[in-house]
Design a protein around this motif. Structure first.
Motif, PDB file in Angstrom:
ATOM      1  N   ALA A 100       0.852  -1.185   0.000  1.00  0.00           N
ATOM      2  CA  ALA A 100       0.000   0.000   0.000  1.00  0.00           C
ATOM      3  C   ALA A 100       0.887   1.235   0.000  1.00  0.00           C
ATOM      4  O   ALA A 100       2.093   1.165   0.267  1.00  0.00           O
ATOM      5  N   ASP A 101       0.273   2.370  -0.287  1.00  0.00           N
ATOM      6  CA  ASP A 101       0.973   3.646  -0.351  1.00  0.00           C
ATOM      7  C   ASP A 101       0.857   4.349   0.994  1.00  0.00           C
ATOM      8  O   ASP A 101      -0.242   4.435   1.563  1.00  0.00           O
ATOM      9  N   ALA A 102       1.959   4.871   1.489  1.00  0.00           N
ATOM     10  CA  ALA A 102       1.952   5.576   2.776  1.00  0.00           C
ATOM     11  C   ALA A 102       1.085   6.823   2.753  1.00  0.00           C
ATOM     12  O   ALA A 102       0.657   7.302   3.809  1.00  0.00           O
ATOM     13  N   HIS A 103       0.816   7.361   1.565  1.00  0.00           N
ATOM     14  CA  HIS A 103      -0.016   8.556   1.466  1.00  0.00           C
ATOM     15  C   HIS A 103      -1.504   8.253   1.627  1.00  0.00           C
ATOM     16  O   HIS A 103      -2.311   9.176   1.755  1.00  0.00           O
ATOM     17  N   ALA A 104      -1.879   6.968   1.608  1.00  0.00           N
ATOM     18  CA  ALA A 104      -3.285   6.577   1.742  1.00  0.00           C
ATOM     19  C   ALA A 104      -3.338   5.190   2.376  1.00  0.00           C
ATOM     20  O   ALA A 104      -3.524   4.185   1.698  1.00  0.00           O
ATOM     21  N   LEU A 105      -3.135   5.134   3.678  1.00  0.00           N
ATOM     22  CA  LEU A 105      -3.056   3.861   4.385  1.00  0.00           C
ATOM     23  C   LEU A 105      -4.426   3.190   4.416  1.00  0.00           C
ATOM     24  O   LEU A 105      -5.416   3.810   4.820  1.00  0.00           O
ATOM     25  N   PRO A 106      -4.508   1.913   4.031  1.00  0.00           N
ATOM     26  CA  PRO A 106      -5.807   1.250   3.846  1.00  0.00           C
ATOM     27  C   PRO A 106      -6.331   0.595   5.122  1.00  0.00           C
ATOM     28  O   PRO A 106      -6.638  -0.601   5.142  1.00  0.00           O
ATOM     29  N   GLU A 125       4.958  13.659  -0.204  1.00  0.00           N
ATOM     30  CA  GLU A 125       4.304  14.657   0.642  1.00  0.00           C
ATOM     31  C   GLU A 125       4.378  14.198   2.098  1.00  0.00           C
ATOM     32  O   GLU A 125       3.574  13.381   2.555  1.00  0.00           O
ATOM     33  N   VAL A 126       5.361  14.704   2.825  1.00  0.00           N
ATOM     34  CA  VAL A 126       5.601  14.277   4.204  1.00  0.00           C
ATOM     35  C   VAL A 126       4.378  14.545   5.082  1.00  0.00           C
ATOM     36  O   VAL A 126       3.982  13.706   5.889  1.00  0.00           O
ATOM     37  N   GLN A 127       3.764  15.711   4.904  1.00  0.00           N
ATOM     38  CA  GLN A 127       2.641  16.080   5.770  1.00  0.00           C
ATOM     39  C   GLN A 127       1.472  15.106   5.613  1.00  0.00           C
ATOM     40  O   GLN A 127       0.826  14.731   6.589  1.00  0.00           O
ATOM     41  N   THR A 128       1.201  14.683   4.398  1.00  0.00           N
ATOM     42  CA  THR A 128       0.108  13.740   4.172  1.00  0.00           C
ATOM     43  C   THR A 128       0.381  12.412   4.851  1.00  0.00           C
ATOM     44  O   THR A 128      -0.511  11.805   5.457  1.00  0.00           O
ATOM     45  N   VAL A 129       1.603  11.932   4.764  1.00  0.00           N
ATOM     46  CA  VAL A 129       1.957  10.673   5.424  1.00  0.00           C
ATOM     47  C   VAL A 129       1.759  10.786   6.930  1.00  0.00           C
ATOM     48  O   VAL A 129       1.195   9.896   7.572  1.00  0.00           O
ATOM     49  N   LEU A 130       2.196  11.898   7.521  1.00  0.00           N
ATOM     50  CA  LEU A 130       2.026  12.083   8.956  1.00  0.00           C
ATOM     51  C   LEU A 130       0.554  12.226   9.334  1.00  0.00           C
ATOM     52  O   LEU A 130       0.133  11.765  10.400  1.00  0.00           O
ATOM     53  N   ASP A 131      -0.243  12.852   8.477  1.00  0.00           N
ATOM     54  CA  ASP A 131      -1.684  12.925   8.739  1.00  0.00           C
ATOM     55  C   ASP A 131      -2.304  11.529   8.754  1.00  0.00           C
ATOM     56  O   ASP A 131      -3.172  11.231   9.584  1.00  0.00           O
ATOM     57  N   GLU A 132      -1.883  10.678   7.834  1.00  0.00           N
ATOM     58  CA  GLU A 132      -2.379   9.305   7.799  1.00  0.00           C
ATOM     59  C   GLU A 132      -1.974   8.549   9.058  1.00  0.00           C
ATOM     60  O   GLU A 132      -2.754   7.789   9.633  1.00  0.00           O
ATOM     61  N   VAL A 133      -0.739   8.750   9.504  1.00  0.00           N
ATOM     62  CA  VAL A 133      -0.273   8.108  10.737  1.00  0.00           C
ATOM     63  C   VAL A 133      -1.075   8.604  11.940  1.00  0.00           C
ATOM     64  O   VAL A 133      -1.506   7.824  12.790  1.00  0.00           O
ATOM     65  N   SER A 134      -1.289   9.907  12.005  1.00  0.00           N
ATOM     66  CA  SER A 134      -2.047  10.480  13.118  1.00  0.00           C
ATOM     67  C   SER A 134      -3.454   9.894  13.194  1.00  0.00           C
ATOM     68  O   SER A 134      -4.002   9.677  14.280  1.00  0.00           O
ATOM     69  N   ARG A 135      -4.028   9.605  12.046  1.00  0.00           N
ATOM     70  CA  ARG A 135      -5.381   9.035  11.991  1.00  0.00           C
ATOM     71  C   ARG A 135      -5.447   7.666  12.649  1.00  0.00           C
ATOM     72  O   ARG A 135      -6.502   7.249  13.149  1.00  0.00           O
ATOM     73  N   LEU A 136      -4.323   6.951  12.682  1.00  0.00           N
ATOM     74  CA  LEU A 136      -4.284   5.594  13.237  1.00  0.00           C
ATOM     75  C   LEU A 136      -3.774   5.566  14.675  1.00  0.00           C
ATOM     76  O   LEU A 136      -3.467   4.500  15.197  1.00  0.00           O
ATOM     77  N   CYS A 137      -3.669   6.727  15.298  1.00  0.00           N
ATOM     78  CA  CYS A 137      -3.169   6.821  16.667  1.00  0.00           C
ATOM     79  C   CYS A 137      -4.320   6.815  17.670  1.00  0.00           C
ATOM     80  O   CYS A 137      -5.334   7.485  17.478  1.00  0.00           O
ATOM     81  N   GLY A 138      -4.136   6.050  18.749  1.00  0.00           N
ATOM     82  CA  GLY A 138      -5.003   6.166  19.903  1.00  0.00           C
ATOM     83  C   GLY A 138      -4.384   7.128  20.899  1.00  0.00           C
ATOM     84  O   GLY A 138      -3.279   7.655  20.671  1.00  0.00           O
ATOM     85  N   PRO A 139      -5.038   7.362  22.039  1.00  0.00           N
ATOM     86  CA  PRO A 139      -4.511   8.323  23.014  1.00  0.00           C
ATOM     87  C   PRO A 139      -3.117   7.987  23.517  1.00  0.00           C
ATOM     88  O   PRO A 139      -2.353   8.879  23.885  1.00  0.00           O
TER      89      PRO A 139
END
Length: 323
Positions: A100-106, A125-139
């Protein structure tokens, strides 16, 4: 969906990167050549940071050696190179690997640890990758990032030409401050940074001295090959519910007083919660509490429990825990 994902420039960039890393996987087939010590040192560092048995995601996992070394309870490795994923599947059957692509984690689940090892230097796009990572973070998720020090750019280029390291395409050279700012924009705060690997070759005594001791001190820490960052989701302020008054009532052998509780209760401007904590009475106090709770349940929020220990202090602590 990010608009740039359909742009011709991005698609060409990804094709070039994918072709490059497919070629690296086919050429080296999991062999690390001169970079072997570098990767083993990173595995040691990450093992120190991550205990076994956690839910771990590695984005840009390559052959999967790093995530496998961490012994996840549930591990997912993602890489956009199909050849790399095939190598990873052959080498490590304890980890679930996905192309999969880091810019759109499935995925939409959360992980305890998310690893970006030598990835952000190599994305569009570094920011997009980090946004995708942030989406998969719990507290309580921890995001672990390591990125090449730009001072090593000329030396790594020479290593590529001499075939001493795996070849790389054009890189994003990011400072620690750059990474901290980008993480912050993705609602991730950096809680720790430090340099690693001053001497990336397996030279007895010298490598250990440089990497475990010397790179911690000025000015040598500026020359380290990679910097590590540990980040976490920025704590969000929780909007409180409507305030409520809690009245804790420890009781023991007070069956006669229970009916008077609500008759004597003053009027409050806020909702009222009454918690009875019964202390193993011998006079039917618990039955009386049940009767009163049922009678007043339409007017107040009433609860009751039986304490586990003995004494008023134990009863009050249990009531506070329920409040």
């Amino acid at each position: 969906m990010r608009a740039f994902l359909a742009e011709p420039e991005f698609l060409q960039f990804q094709r070039d990167r994918r072709s490059h890393w497919d070629g690296v996987a086919e050429r080296f087939g999991g062999r690390r050549r001169a970079a072997k010590y570098y990767h083993h040192r990173l595995e040691d560092v990450f093992r120190f940071l991550v205990r076994p048995g956690l839910r771990i995601l590695e984005v840009g996992c390559g052959e999967g050696d790093l995530i496998a070394a961490l012994q996840p309870g549930f591990g997912v490795g993602i890489d956009f190179s199909s050849a790399m994923i095939e190598v990873a599947k052959r080498r490590h059957d304890s980890v679930f690997f996905v192309q999969a692509d880091a810019h759109a984690l499935p995925m939409d689940t959360t992980f305890d640890v998310i690893i970006l090892s030598d990835l952000l230097n190599d994305v569009w796009e570094v920011q997009t990758v980090l946004d995708e990572v942030s989406r998969l973070c719990g507290p309580h998720t921890r995001v672990l990032v390591n990125s090449y020090n730009r001072l090593w750019e000329p030396l790594l280029a020479i290593a590529d030409r001499l075939n001493l390291a795996r070849p790389n395409l054009y890189q994003n050279w990011l400072t620690v401050e750059d990474l901290e700012n980008l993480l912050y924009l993705s609602e991730l705060e950096t809680i720790r940074t430090w340099p690693e690997i001053l001497w990336p070759l397996n030279t007895p005594l010298l490598a250990s001295f440089c990497n475990r001791f010397l790179c911690r001190f000025w000015p040598f820490h500026h020359l380290a090959l990679t910097h590590l960052l540990v980040a976490r989701p920025i704590p969000r302020e929780i909007e409180p519910d409507d305030p409520m008054i809690s009245v804790i009532v420890p009781t023991r052998n007070e069956a006669g007083n229970i009916p008077e509780i609500f008759k004597r209760m003053p009027e409050f401007s806020l909702p009222l919660e009454v918690i009875f904590v019964e202390g193993h009475s011998q006079d039917g106090t618990l039955d009386e509490i049940k009767r009163v709770c049922e009678k007043y349940s339409d007017i107040h929020n009433v609860k009751y429990t039986v304490q586990d220990g003995k004494g008023k202090g134990d009863a009050v602590r249990k009531g506070f825990a329920m409040a």
